[in-house]
Design a protein around this motif. Structure first.
Motif, PDB file in Angstrom:
ATOM      1  N   GLN A 151      -1.648  -6.333  -7.495  1.00  9.85           N
ATOM      2  CA  GLN A 151      -1.851  -5.006  -7.010  1.00  9.85           C
ATOM      3  C   GLN A 151      -3.308  -4.557  -7.394  1.00  9.85           C
ATOM      4  O   GLN A 151      -3.630  -5.313  -8.422  1.00  9.85           O
ATOM      5  CB  GLN A 151      -0.649  -4.054  -7.829  1.00  9.85           C
ATOM      6  N   GLU A 152      -4.075  -3.871  -6.666  1.00 15.08           N
ATOM      7  CA  GLU A 152      -5.448  -3.850  -7.037  1.00 15.08           C
ATOM      8  C   GLU A 152      -5.684  -2.452  -7.676  1.00 15.08           C
ATOM      9  O   GLU A 152      -6.871  -2.514  -8.400  1.00 15.08           O
ATOM     10  CB  GLU A 152      -6.186  -3.628  -5.577  1.00 15.08           C
ATOM     11  N   ALA A 153      -4.998  -1.337  -7.402  1.00 22.27           N
ATOM     12  CA  ALA A 153      -5.234   0.014  -8.139  1.00 22.27           C
ATOM     13  C   ALA A 153      -5.792  -0.273  -9.773  1.00 22.27           C
ATOM     14  O   ALA A 153      -6.683   0.499  -9.894  1.00 22.27           O
ATOM     15  CB  ALA A 153      -4.336   0.995  -7.598  1.00 22.27           C
ATOM     16  N   TRP A 154      -4.714  -0.977 -10.442  1.00 17.66           N
ATOM     17  CA  TRP A 154      -5.017  -1.028 -11.674  1.00 17.66           C
ATOM     18  C   TRP A 154      -6.254  -1.784 -12.127  1.00 17.66           C
ATOM     19  O   TRP A 154      -6.998  -1.410 -12.915  1.00 17.66           O
ATOM     20  CB  TRP A 154      -3.722  -1.280 -12.468  1.00 17.66           C
ATOM     21  N   GLY A 203       4.014   9.879 -17.384  1.00 17.69           N
ATOM     22  CA  GLY A 203       4.823  10.986 -16.804  1.00 17.69           C
ATOM     23  C   GLY A 203       4.957  10.911 -15.181  1.00 17.69           C
ATOM     24  O   GLY A 203       4.680   9.688 -14.785  1.00 17.69           O
ATOM     25  N   VAL A 204       4.899  11.871 -14.525  1.00 14.66           N
ATOM     26  CA  VAL A 204       4.816  12.015 -13.181  1.00 14.66           C
ATOM     27  C   VAL A 204       3.531  11.540 -12.496  1.00 14.66           C
ATOM     28  O   VAL A 204       2.361  12.227 -12.730  1.00 14.66           O
ATOM     29  CB  VAL A 204       5.189  13.557 -12.655  1.00 14.66           C
ATOM     30  N   GLY A 205       3.812  10.755 -11.796  1.00 11.25           N
ATOM     31  CA  GLY A 205       2.378  10.261 -10.978  1.00 11.25           C
ATOM     32  C   GLY A 205       1.866   9.001 -11.781  1.00 11.25           C
ATOM     33  O   GLY A 205       0.652   8.640 -11.507  1.00 11.25           O
ATOM     34  N   LEU A 247     -10.399   9.458 -10.636  1.00 15.56           N
ATOM     35  CA  LEU A 247      -9.262  10.477  -9.672  1.00 15.56           C
ATOM     36  C   LEU A 247      -9.208   9.640  -8.557  1.00 15.56           C
ATOM     37  O   LEU A 247      -8.118   9.640  -8.149  1.00 15.56           O
ATOM     38  CB  LEU A 247      -9.846  11.792  -9.616  1.00 15.56           C
ATOM     39  N   LYS A 248     -10.162   9.226  -7.853  1.00 15.29           N
ATOM     40  CA  LYS A 248     -10.010   8.485  -6.751  1.00 15.29           C
ATOM     41  C   LYS A 248      -9.182   7.316  -6.639  1.00 15.29           C
ATOM     42  O   LYS A 248      -8.121   7.022  -5.726  1.00 15.29           O
ATOM     43  CB  LYS A 248     -11.509   8.322  -5.859  1.00 15.29           C
ATOM     44  N   VAL A 249      -9.370   6.503  -7.712  1.00 12.38           N
ATOM     45  CA  VAL A 249      -8.308   5.309  -7.771  1.00 12.38           C
ATOM     46  C   VAL A 249      -6.930   5.691  -7.925  1.00 12.38           C
ATOM     47  O   VAL A 249      -6.301   5.158  -7.429  1.00 12.38           O
ATOM     48  CB  VAL A 249      -9.009   4.371  -8.851  1.00 12.38           C
ATOM     49  N   LEU A 250      -6.942   6.516  -8.798  1.00 17.11           N
ATOM     50  CA  LEU A 250      -5.297   7.053  -9.187  1.00 17.11           C
ATOM     51  C   LEU A 250      -4.682   7.598  -7.923  1.00 17.11           C
ATOM     52  O   LEU A 250      -3.513   7.159  -7.769  1.00 17.11           O
ATOM     53  CB  LEU A 250      -5.237   7.984 -10.353  1.00 17.11           C
ATOM     54  N   LEU A 251      -5.327   8.519  -7.180  1.00 18.66           N
ATOM     55  CA  LEU A 251      -4.695   9.234  -6.047  1.00 18.66           C
ATOM     56  C   LEU A 251      -4.428   8.207  -5.009  1.00 18.66           C
ATOM     57  O   LEU A 251      -3.764   8.557  -4.050  1.00 18.66           O
ATOM     58  CB  LEU A 251      -5.627  10.298  -5.604  1.00 18.66           C
ATOM     59  N   LYS A 252      -4.972   7.010  -4.923  1.00 19.31           N
ATOM     60  CA  LYS A 252      -4.719   6.308  -3.886  1.00 19.31           C
ATOM     61  C   LYS A 252      -3.419   5.021  -4.485  1.00 19.31           C
ATOM     62  O   LYS A 252      -3.196   4.265  -3.687  1.00 19.31           O
ATOM     63  CB  LYS A 252      -5.851   5.424  -3.230  1.00 19.31           C
ATOM     64  N   GLN A 280      -0.333   3.920  -4.593  1.00 20.08           N
ATOM     65  CA  GLN A 280       1.029   4.041  -3.845  1.00 20.08           C
ATOM     66  C   GLN A 280       2.104   3.919  -4.889  1.00 20.08           C
ATOM     67  O   GLN A 280       3.090   4.178  -4.730  1.00 20.08           O
ATOM     68  CB  GLN A 280       1.070   3.163  -2.794  1.00 20.08           C
ATOM     69  N   ARG A 281       1.897   3.632  -6.099  1.00 16.76           N
ATOM     70  CA  ARG A 281       2.962   2.955  -7.251  1.00 16.76           C
ATOM     71  C   ARG A 281       2.781   3.988  -8.372  1.00 16.76           C
ATOM     72  O   ARG A 281       3.372   3.778  -9.279  1.00 16.76           O
ATOM     73  CB  ARG A 281       2.947   1.657  -7.573  1.00 16.76           C
ATOM     74  N   GLY A 282       1.926   4.935  -8.113  1.00 13.65           N
ATOM     75  CA  GLY A 282       1.608   5.919  -9.249  1.00 13.65           C
ATOM     76  C   GLY A 282       1.380   7.449  -8.544  1.00 13.65           C
ATOM     77  O   GLY A 282       2.173   7.912  -7.660  1.00 13.65           O
ATOM     78  N   ALA A 283       0.320   7.937  -8.798  1.00 16.40           N
ATOM     79  CA  ALA A 283      -0.196   9.264  -8.321  1.00 16.40           C
ATOM     80  C   ALA A 283      -0.135   9.539  -6.775  1.00 16.40           C
ATOM     81  O   ALA A 283      -0.240  10.495  -6.340  1.00 16.40           O
ATOM     82  CB  ALA A 283      -1.594   9.540  -9.022  1.00 16.40           C
ATOM     83  N   GLY A 284      -0.519   8.540  -5.892  1.00 13.11           N
ATOM     84  CA  GLY A 284      -0.570   8.368  -4.789  1.00 13.11           C
ATOM     85  C   GLY A 284       0.740   8.299  -3.830  1.00 13.11           C
ATOM     86  O   GLY A 284       0.832   8.067  -2.626  1.00 13.11           O
ATOM     87  N   SER A 285       1.831   8.214  -4.754  1.00 11.74           N
ATOM     88  CA  SER A 285       3.246   7.808  -4.219  1.00 11.74           C
ATOM     89  C   SER A 285       3.916   9.144  -3.935  1.00 11.74           C
ATOM     90  O   SER A 285       3.476  10.283  -3.933  1.00 11.74           O
ATOM     91  CB  SER A 285       4.056   7.306  -5.417  1.00 11.74           C
ATOM     92  N   ARG A 286       5.394   9.163  -3.506  1.00 13.97           N
ATOM     93  CA  ARG A 286       6.008  10.341  -2.877  1.00 13.97           C
ATOM     94  C   ARG A 286       7.193  10.381  -4.123  1.00 13.97           C
ATOM     95  O   ARG A 286       7.704   9.491  -4.828  1.00 13.97           O
ATOM     96  CB  ARG A 286       6.618  10.051  -1.706  1.00 13.97           C
TER      97      ARG A 286
END
Length: 307
Positions: free
Chosen positions: A5-8, A57-59, A205-210, A212-218
């Motif tokens: 995974q790339e986000a982290w 927490g959430v996200g 913020l940009k990194v976190l919001l995209k 998909q296993r964190g803040a960018g998830s549903r």
């Protein structure tokens, strides 16, 4: 898993060097079955007498907590960062509720206690109240450390937590009236929470919001409803142990200090507070992180020697 995974990894480059994962501080990735759910856990095992369980927490997810886990592990402590069900690489076939989060945190803490280790619980953001609930079940843990304490029964707290005042006042009531099959629907987290205030650094913020296993998830509507309607397992006036440290970001634009203080001041246990100067809700600022690490390490050292 996170190796793919790339986000982290993108986030690492935006953190102070002392808080980045390196070859000598990589966690082991393991799974633990809890109540039929497969819970992914980042484990920084040091074969120490003290374990620190860190709850997001959430996200969030467990890997995003590496910014705190790494310095704690380097200090010689075992650190466990689970992906709570619904996030990260944890897997569940059932509809997850907030009670499942409490069960996961409680099971992990309980197993560390059963090994004869002293345990400290750390909760960030909504993970603060989660860690509080776990401490209500395991009053033999050595300490509770939180960045925020959000009692969602309080309308002012809900107003800050939700995306807007209308959602805070009427959204959860409306969701509670929906039939069960509609509450199983998932919506983007950023639609229902104030994710724009998650961190005060726009690049982060940009990194976190995209992610998909964190803040960018549903998130499942049923889960949101169960969390927002949850009642603390003990009222703060009944919470007499363990001791509590709140390391609250001083520039938290999502849930400012006075929101957490509404619950914190009522806690009967010995407690102390450290305000992280210039720190945002997700405190990635170097000055705030240094303060946070120092306060937490001092607290663990003091309370770990007690008793």
């Amino acid at each position: 898993m996170y190796s793919e995974q790339e986000a982290w990894k993108e986030l690492q480059a935006l953190l102070p060097s002392r808080n980045q994962i390196t070859d000598d501080s990589k966690p082991l990735e393991n799974y633990k079955t809890i109540n039929g759910m497969e819970i992914h856990i980042d484990e920084y095992e040091r074969d120490a007498l003290i374990s620190v369980v860190v709850l997001h927490g959430v996200g969030g997810n467990g890997r995003l907590l590496s910014f705190l886990a790494v310095p704690l592990a380097r200090a010689g402590y075992n650190v466990l960062c689970p992906d709570l069900p619904g996030y990260g690489y944890s897997r569940s076939q059932k509809r997850v509720t907030y009670a499942d989060w409490i069960d996961v945190g409680s099971k992990i803490a309980g197993e560390e206690l059963a090994k004869g280790r002293k345990v400290f619980l750390v909760g960030l953001s909504a993970g603060g109240m989660l860690a509080y609930n776990v401490a209500c079940r395991h009053q033999d843990v050595s300490g509770l450390i939180v960045t925020n304490l959000l009692d969602n029964r309080d309308e002012e707290v809900r107003i800050y937590s939700a995306k807007n005042k209308f959602q805070a006042k009427y959204g959860i009531r409306f969701v509670g009236l929906l039939p069960s099959f509609l509450r199983s629907l998932k919506v983007p987290i950023k639609m229902v929470t104030n994710m724009q205030a998650l961190v005060n650094n726009n690049e982060v913020l940009k990194v976190l919001l995209k992610d998909q296993r964190g803040a960018g998830s549903r998130v499942n509507l049923d889960f949101l409803c169960s969390m927002m309607n949850s009642i603390p397992m003990l009222e703060p006036e009944q919470f007499k142990r363990p001791p509590v440290l709140m390391v609250h970001p001083g520039n938290d634009r999502w849930t400012p200090l006075q929101i957490s203080e509404r619950f914190f001041v009522k806690i009967a246990a010995p407690k102390r507070i450290v305000v992280l100067e210039k720190g945002g809700h997700f405190p990635v600022e170097e000055e705030a992180l240094i303060q946070m690490e120092e306060a937490i390490l001092n607290f663990i050292k003091e309370e770990g020697m007690a008793g």
